[in-house]
Design an enzyme around this catalytic site. Sequence first.
Site, short mmCIF file in Angstrom:
data_model
loop_
_atom_site.label_atom_id
_atom_site.label_comp_id
_atom_site.label_asym_id
_atom_site.label_seq_id
_atom_site.Cartn_x
_atom_site.Cartn_y
_atom_site.Cartn_z
CD GLU A 16 -2.91 -0.84 -0.04
OE1 GLU A 16 -3.06 0.15 -0.64
OE2 GLU A 16 -3.59 -1.76 -0.56
CD GLN B 230 -0.50 10.25 -5.55
OE1 GLN B 230 -0.44 11.37 -6.32
NE2 GLN B 230 -1.79 9.78 -5.15
CB THR B 231 3.64 4.53 -7.29
OG1 THR B 231 4.49 5.32 -6.53
CG2 THR B 231 4.80 3.79 -8.03
CG LEU C 118 9.45 2.60 -5.96
CD1 LEU C 118 8.68 2.07 -4.62
CD2 LEU C 118 8.32 2.59 -6.72
N GLY C 119 10.73 6.92 -6.11
CA GLY C 119 10.28 8.27 -5.82
C GLY C 119 9.57 8.34 -4.41
CE1 TYR D 171 -6.74 3.18 -0.41
CE2 TYR D 171 -4.38 3.02 -0.05
CZ TYR D 171 -5.45 2.57 -0.62
OH TYR D 171 -5.32 1.22 -1.32
CG ASP E 262 -7.99 4.69 -4.31
OD1 ASP E 262 -9.12 4.44 -4.56
OD2 ASP E 262 -7.11 3.96 -5.20
CB CYS F 149 -14.67 3.21 -13.39
SG CYS F 149 -15.42 4.74 -13.16
#
Length: 387
Positions: free
Chosen positions: A53, A58-59, A96-97, A136, A154, A208
């Site tokens: 998680e 954001q990845t 990965l950042g 989250y 999320d 979606c």
Amino acid sequence: MKQKNVLQKNNITMWSEEKIDRFRQTLLNWYDESKRDLPWRETTNPYYIWVSEIMLQQTQVDTVIPYYNRFIKTLPKISDLAEAPEETLLKLWEGLGYYSRVRNMKVAAIQIQKDFEGKFPENHKDVLTLKGIGPYTAGAVTSIAFNQTQPAVDGNVMRVLSRLFEIDLDISKVSTRKVFEEIIRHLIDPERPGDFNQALMDLGATICTPKNYFPETSPVKEFNASYLNETWEKYPVKKKKTKVTEKTFYTLMIKNEKDEYLYEKRPSKGVLAGMFTPIMINQETFKEQGWKLFNEEDDYNSIVRELEQYIAEVYKLKIKMNSQPKGILKHVFSHIKWEMIVFEALALEDNARFENLKWIHMSQFDKEMFPVPTQKVNNLVETLTLF
DNA sequence: CACACGTGGGG
DNA sequence: TCCCCAAGTGT
């Protein structure tokens, strides 16, 4: 006067129990048939779910998979994470950042050793006390690993729900999440809360979607108000981000007589906190400090002389720079754009001995943790001989 | 609340 | 090239 609840306040009408039941069945049937096979779906170990998680924040999934596999193989237990040196963690995270994520995980792992006897806490409030775990992630881990009926809202879930219920709240605002959590508390399947949350996310990720969205292909189209009313193109509402600021740096790859290159450890706060880059001199700051720059593309000679003098004064290091840049590199962050004008240089005497400076030989590059902008400079310099 | 915080992929 | 997007959190 009676207090309005969150849904009433936002003019959202909840479905009937019967419709909610049908929705759960429809969604979970679709999930059972169509869910993606992902490595973290082969376990209910809360530590592994947690790792996945955090990495997924954001990845994209495809990016995370190899990092996840390597991470849990290298650090199979929470205690391994708690005891791992930061350099090990950053090397596992390299590329990965958002590197504060893994630093926070180590802090949280130590918290778990200290406050929860080394066992990942099951209580939702306890989970929320862990560094790096917000609403989250707390909901995701407790619902997936412990089968608790907690919302895990999320970006996917907000997009899906805003379309299902025609909700025009701005999903870029943090406060909006609470409204969607309240909807989930009604919808979530008490028998399979973890699967329910993941099903909604899978739906958002595969059908979606933000773009190329065809609502008629959705397994839950009959529940989708924006599809039935043909308003789906309006959702979700999302405010545009402010655009990135640009910064230009004179970037110096300085080599000594041992063929080592000089790197500087960045401050512990800010962009790429605590990571190594070549010496980078912000063009704007340089000017403000009174250095006269002649910013002519075809005449770097005067700039080079000033930079050599600057390095001598600030770093106490005598260098000889190449008169022309080796190249100009760009790197885009989420909110900043760097332009790096890369010069090669030779250290004439190796007397720079500041805390934050480190000489690293090219043969050791793969053992060091370098952020991507540094990797780009390394690659540029590797492509040829100096001078 | 707004913004900082990385990186790679896709239209 | 540019812009948006991806399983958010900390400050």
